[in-house]
Scaffold this motif. Sequence first.
Motif, PDB file in Angstrom:
ATOM      1  N   HIS A  76     -76.427 -55.685   9.678  1.00 51.19           N
ATOM      2  CA  HIS A  76     -76.399 -54.664   8.614  1.00 51.19           C
ATOM      3  C   HIS A  76     -77.821 -54.176   8.377  1.00 51.19           C
ATOM      4  O   HIS A  76     -78.790 -54.930   8.543  1.00 51.19           O
ATOM      5  N   ARG A  94     -76.545 -66.117  -2.129  1.00 53.64           N
ATOM      6  CA  ARG A  94     -76.124 -66.941  -0.981  1.00 53.64           C
ATOM      7  C   ARG A  94     -75.942 -68.382  -1.433  1.00 53.64           C
ATOM      8  O   ARG A  94     -76.526 -68.794  -2.436  1.00 53.64           O
ATOM      9  N   THR A 131     -79.028 -60.153  -3.760  1.00 49.58           N
ATOM     10  CA  THR A 131     -78.136 -60.812  -2.801  1.00 49.58           C
ATOM     11  C   THR A 131     -78.018 -62.292  -3.150  1.00 49.58           C
ATOM     12  O   THR A 131     -79.036 -62.962  -3.374  1.00 49.58           O
ATOM     13  N   HIS A 133     -80.102 -56.805  10.721  1.00 47.10           N
ATOM     14  CA  HIS A 133     -80.166 -58.271  10.808  1.00 47.10           C
ATOM     15  C   HIS A 133     -78.809 -58.874  10.465  1.00 47.10           C
ATOM     16  O   HIS A 133     -77.962 -58.229   9.853  1.00 47.10           O
ATOM     17  N   ARG A 162     -83.797 -48.000  -5.396  1.00 49.83           N
ATOM     18  CA  ARG A 162     -82.597 -48.841  -5.363  1.00 49.83           C
ATOM     19  C   ARG A 162     -83.039 -50.291  -5.450  1.00 49.83           C
ATOM     20  O   ARG A 162     -84.042 -50.674  -4.840  1.00 49.83           O
ATOM     21  N   ILE A 198     -84.271 -57.044  -3.793  1.00 47.63           N
ATOM     22  CA  ILE A 198     -85.089 -56.108  -3.000  1.00 47.63           C
ATOM     23  C   ILE A 198     -85.240 -54.826  -3.804  1.00 47.63           C
ATOM     24  O   ILE A 198     -84.272 -54.327  -4.392  1.00 47.63           O
TER      25      ILE A 198
HETATM   26  O1  LIG Z   1     -80.114 -54.406  -0.018  1.00 47.32           O
HETATM   27  C1  LIG Z   1     -79.003 -54.770   0.342  1.00 47.32           C
HETATM   28  O2  LIG Z   1     -77.954 -54.222  -0.051  1.00 47.32           O
HETATM   29  C2  LIG Z   1     -78.816 -55.924   1.312  1.00 47.32           C
HETATM   30  C3  LIG Z   1     -79.952 -56.886   1.379  1.00 47.32           C
HETATM   31  C4  LIG Z   1     -79.783 -57.857   2.521  1.00 47.32           C
HETATM   32  O3  LIG Z   1     -79.086 -57.611   3.464  1.00 47.32           O
HETATM   33  C5  LIG Z   1     -80.490 -59.146   2.500  1.00 47.32           C
HETATM   34  O4  LIG Z   1     -81.296 -59.421   1.575  1.00 47.32           O
HETATM   35  O5  LIG Z   1     -80.255 -59.951   3.416  1.00 47.32           O
END
Ligand SMILES: O=C(O)CCC(=O)C(=O)O
Length: 227
Positions: free
Chosen positions: A202, A220, A218, A146, A214, A133
Amino acid sequence: MAAGWLHAPSARARFRLAGPEAAFKAFWQQQRSLTRCASAHPDLPGEFLFKEFVSCEEAQALVALADAGPPPWKPSTFNGRHRGKAWGVQMDLGRRIVVAEAVPLPALLQTLAERMRTLPPLRSFYPNEANAIDYRKSLGHHLAPHVDDRKLSTGVIVTLSLLGTCLMTFQRDKGERHGVDVLLPPRALQVLTRDARYAYTHAIQPHNLLSERRISITFRQSPLRSV
Ligand SMILES: O=C(O)CCC(=O)C(=O)O
Ligand SMILES: [Fe+2]
């Protein structure tokens, strides 16, 4: 103080001499001896932060990787307004399945995943999906509250912060006035497990982006076989 120590080349110089792969290993060996790098949040069960998980040079290489693509950055309104991109298997949130990867997880991210497995909460973490992001404060970017999908990803979510600092807010109940704020500096690896993963949302509010730009990546692990 030993004279030899004074004349030893700096860690940075040694990294340059030995090449990028040796630099990755040397940096991590040095970091592992610094126990102050790891912390578990006292008010957020299951949240861990590993500061300085990557070196400044590695962080630059990761930003370059994210900026260069493929895939290209795309504007996103899913989970808040920002730009995003994804590698590895793809989540089809509508059909509740995982589909085969369009762009494989880059080698640099796989190397980082190996490094993650040296950390106690991540011993059996084998990510097959990652998304980046790109947040710009001046454009009002943010991350909406979310919980990452409970079925399409396993119980560990790992995010690396790059470039800028932010405050991430965790809330147990929707609409709650107060939450737990966590400061995420560049180069820190945040690990969400247990309550931090499942019981709290969060989010990053626009005013809690503390730098103009920034980037986060992420990681997963999807338990599903891709179709
Ligand atoms: O930008 C972040 O630190 C978290 C991103 C996030 O929560 C996500 O991509 O699900
Ligand atoms: Fe998330």
